[in-house]
Design a protein around this motif. Sequence first.
Motif, PDB file in Angstrom:
ATOM      1  N   LEU A   1      24.963  46.101 -24.925  1.00  0.00           N
ATOM      2  CA  LEU A   1      25.703  45.216 -25.822  1.00  0.00           C
ATOM      3  C   LEU A   1      25.476  43.745 -25.482  1.00  0.00           C
ATOM      4  O   LEU A   1      25.477  42.884 -26.369  1.00  0.00           O
ATOM      5  CB  LEU A   1      27.195  45.551 -25.768  1.00  0.00           C
ATOM      6  N   VAL A   2      25.271  43.438 -24.194  1.00  0.00           N
ATOM      7  CA  VAL A   2      24.946  42.064 -23.815  1.00  0.00           C
ATOM      8  C   VAL A   2      23.522  41.735 -24.238  1.00  0.00           C
ATOM      9  O   VAL A   2      23.245  40.643 -24.756  1.00  0.00           O
ATOM     10  CB  VAL A   2      25.112  41.862 -22.301  1.00  0.00           C
ATOM     11  N   ALA A   3      22.598  42.668 -24.029  1.00  0.00           N
ATOM     12  CA  ALA A   3      21.191  42.420 -24.345  1.00  0.00           C
ATOM     13  C   ALA A   3      20.961  42.195 -25.831  1.00  0.00           C
ATOM     14  O   ALA A   3      20.125  41.381 -26.231  1.00  0.00           O
ATOM     15  CB  ALA A   3      20.335  43.585 -23.851  1.00  0.00           C
ATOM     16  N   THR A   4      21.711  42.891 -26.658  1.00  0.00           N
ATOM     17  CA  THR A   4      21.518  42.778 -28.108  1.00  0.00           C
ATOM     18  C   THR A   4      22.613  41.971 -28.777  1.00  0.00           C
ATOM     19  O   THR A   4      22.436  41.465 -29.868  1.00  0.00           O
ATOM     20  CB  THR A   4      21.481  44.177 -28.739  1.00  0.00           C
ATOM     21  N   GLU A   5      23.758  41.894 -28.158  1.00  0.00           N
ATOM     22  CA  GLU A   5      24.951  41.223 -28.675  1.00  0.00           C
ATOM     23  C   GLU A   5      25.164  41.529 -30.152  1.00  0.00           C
ATOM     24  O   GLU A   5      25.224  40.649 -31.002  1.00  0.00           O
ATOM     25  CB  GLU A   5      24.880  39.705 -28.460  1.00  0.00           C
ATOM     26  N   ASN A   6      25.305  42.782 -30.431  1.00  0.00           N
ATOM     27  CA  ASN A   6      25.488  43.231 -31.805  1.00  0.00           C
ATOM     28  C   ASN A   6      26.955  43.416 -32.177  1.00  0.00           C
ATOM     29  O   ASN A   6      27.281  44.103 -33.133  1.00  0.00           O
ATOM     30  CB  ASN A   6      24.742  44.552 -32.029  1.00  0.00           C
ATOM     31  N   SER A   7      27.840  42.825 -31.392  1.00  0.00           N
ATOM     32  CA  SER A   7      29.256  42.912 -31.725  1.00  0.00           C
ATOM     33  C   SER A   7      29.539  42.210 -33.043  1.00  0.00           C
ATOM     34  O   SER A   7      28.903  41.211 -33.386  1.00  0.00           O
ATOM     35  CB  SER A   7      30.090  42.263 -30.611  1.00  0.00           C
ATOM     36  N   THR A   8      30.491  42.718 -33.782  1.00  0.00           N
ATOM     37  CA  THR A   8      30.850  42.104 -35.062  1.00  0.00           C
ATOM     38  C   THR A   8      32.012  41.133 -34.919  1.00  0.00           C
ATOM     39  O   THR A   8      32.502  40.605 -35.911  1.00  0.00           O
ATOM     40  CB  THR A   8      31.237  43.192 -36.081  1.00  0.00           C
ATOM     41  N   THR A   9      32.450  40.903 -33.696  1.00  0.00           N
ATOM     42  CA  THR A   9      33.558  39.970 -33.515  1.00  0.00           C
ATOM     43  C   THR A   9      33.062  38.537 -33.491  1.00  0.00           C
ATOM     44  O   THR A   9      31.885  38.266 -33.280  1.00  0.00           O
ATOM     45  CB  THR A   9      34.298  40.261 -32.198  1.00  0.00           C
ATOM     46  N   SER A  10      33.989  37.628 -33.702  1.00  0.00           N
ATOM     47  CA  SER A  10      33.658  36.207 -33.667  1.00  0.00           C
ATOM     48  C   SER A  10      33.340  35.798 -32.247  1.00  0.00           C
ATOM     49  O   SER A  10      33.963  36.250 -31.298  1.00  0.00           O
ATOM     50  CB  SER A  10      34.842  35.395 -34.182  1.00  0.00           C
ATOM     51  N   ARG A  11      32.366  34.923 -32.081  1.00  0.00           N
ATOM     52  CA  ARG A  11      32.051  34.507 -30.725  1.00  0.00           C
ATOM     53  C   ARG A  11      31.400  33.130 -30.721  1.00  0.00           C
ATOM     54  O   ARG A  11      30.311  32.949 -31.240  1.00  0.00           O
ATOM     55  CB  ARG A  11      31.120  35.515 -30.063  1.00  0.00           C
TER      56      ARG A  11
END
Length: 281
Positions: A157-167
């Motif tokens: 998840l860090v490598a791709t950072e595909n989270s849908t949350t605001s950041r």
Amino acid sequence: MLLTINRNLLTEEDLVLLPKHETISVTHTNLATVYDFASAGTGTFTFTPTAIFQVAHAASHVDEVSDTITVIPTIDLPQVDVTITEDVQKRHLERKRIVVECAVEEYAEFIQAAYEESNELARLAYAYIDLYGASDPFYQSYFGNAPTEYPMTVLALVATENSTTSRTVDCSDPYAGCEPGVVAYTLVSTTDIYYCQRAFQDQPTADLCNLGLGYEDRFARGGTMLHELTHATSGTYDHTYGCDEDRQLAIYDWRYAVSNADNYNCFSTQIYEAACGTYKK
């Protein structure tokens, strides 16, 4: 608010002495700024304090230096109920992937470089676990007997950072989290990351290949960003800080180790240093 603390930066004045059998009270006056009550709505919420502490292990002789170990003592942890009835603070709209918000061009470039280096560290650590598996002694030193799927998911998840949350990653300190020793912090309610002034003294991750910077110094800027991104993308915690303490956590209980942000910082930067030829098991 989840913090990245570098204990190398702390002085005796930054610490609080808790005498035996005595207590310390902390009062929070504005929970709405650090918890996302808007998503949950009104109601009663229960908070339980964390119970993981770093303590000095008693030496066998008076003149020996005590070692610092991470323990979970048996203590009284009263829960606190907070009732929200109205005036729930509204949160801003969500966006995908990080956005650097910093008016100082030098700092903005630093943050972007740290972000790219954190992705590289995460990919390298992921590949290491994928190659050597759960039986590898180095893997076990940071994650104990944890199934590899747990840390690999966090690193992916860090490598791709595909989270849908605001950041966003910001170089300001609107929530006054930059106390002594704090390098950066993540606001849980929004997953936004805030860099303190001290963070900009971190070194490029490539400097781990030089003798002047070691992974245990925890001054590699990619490691700091990776630490914060595990908070933001996987909801990791700050059970403990410091590479030695991270390894103690893995011995105690692998479930704490895989959920501790600093384990990923030290694990990945130590692997990076190994690739430079300076790592010794």
